[in-house]
Design a protein around this motif. Sequence first.
Motif, PDB file in Angstrom:
ATOM      1  N   ARG A  78      18.569 140.420  17.487  1.00  0.00           N
ATOM      2  CA  ARG A  78      20.010 140.676  17.645  1.00  0.00           C
ATOM      3  C   ARG A  78      20.364 142.050  17.071  1.00  0.00           C
ATOM      4  N   LEU A 126      19.032 144.830  19.338  1.00  0.00           N
ATOM      5  CA  LEU A 126      19.857 144.981  20.548  1.00  0.00           C
ATOM      6  C   LEU A 126      21.137 145.745  20.229  1.00  0.00           C
ATOM      7  N   GLU A 127      21.809 145.324  19.184  1.00  0.00           N
ATOM      8  CA  GLU A 127      23.096 145.935  18.851  1.00  0.00           C
ATOM      9  C   GLU A 127      22.941 147.392  18.416  1.00  0.00           C
ATOM     10  N   TYR A 156      23.501 147.326  22.826  1.00  0.00           N
ATOM     11  CA  TYR A 156      23.602 146.116  23.644  1.00  0.00           C
ATOM     12  C   TYR A 156      24.235 145.005  22.798  1.00  0.00           C
ATOM     13  N   THR A 164      25.725 141.556  21.407  1.00  0.00           N
ATOM     14  CA  THR A 164      25.323 140.172  21.639  1.00  0.00           C
ATOM     15  C   THR A 164      26.502 139.254  21.347  1.00  0.00           C
ATOM     16  N   VAL A 194      19.518 134.880  22.675  1.00  0.00           N
ATOM     17  CA  VAL A 194      19.308 136.250  22.189  1.00  0.00           C
ATOM     18  C   VAL A 194      17.968 136.779  22.696  1.00  0.00           C
ATOM     19  N   GLN A 230      18.286 137.598  26.351  1.00  0.00           N
ATOM     20  CA  GLN A 230      18.976 138.868  26.528  1.00  0.00           C
ATOM     21  C   GLN A 230      18.028 140.033  26.253  1.00  0.00           C
TER      22      GLN A 230
END
Length: 196
Positions: free
Chosen positions: A153, A156-157, A161, A163, A172, A175
């Motif tokens: 997570r 991604l962030e 991106y 979540t 997660v 994704q």
Amino acid sequence: MSLAAVVGASALLAGCTADAGAQGDSAAFADQVAAIIEQAEAGGAGDAQMAILRHAQAEGELSLEDARTAARAAVQCMTEAGVLAGYGESASRSGLVVPEWSAEAAMGDEELDLAIRVCDEQEASWVNQLYQTQPSSLAFTEESIEQTAPLVRSCLESNGYPTDPSASPADVIAQALEVDSDTGSAVDCITEAGIW
């Protein structure tokens, strides 16, 4: 030019010693192993592979040692057929271990390609499938995903991106796999988190 073939590390799973004694897991494993034994019998599994599968059926789990035995038997079969083959194991940071074989044959050498396929089917294919998908392996993998999902997570962030805060660990991961595919692995949060 050569063609390398590797089997055993394709799934995010491994045989661990997690408790498979729960009634639901035991029933699921019994059904699973019965189906795989039927497929193996119809698909050309040799006596040694069938013995490993039946041992797993009796024990309620397929052990790491038995999976290693099957992979090594495939390597021996391939070597005896003239294929350059070797044994190895893959492991992630979370501790998942998967025995695997690798084999190399000249590009287009149909005889050696056939030997590789026959040896895998005879010695290891169904053991590998059961080992990686048995309930204890799935439970171990699920626990690993839950532990590493926050890392995924965060990755991604930090890469732009966002979540969903209420997304499950599996969501997660899904994704992250989608982002990996969409970016041509430029943003590979799964590997960065050490899941596989």
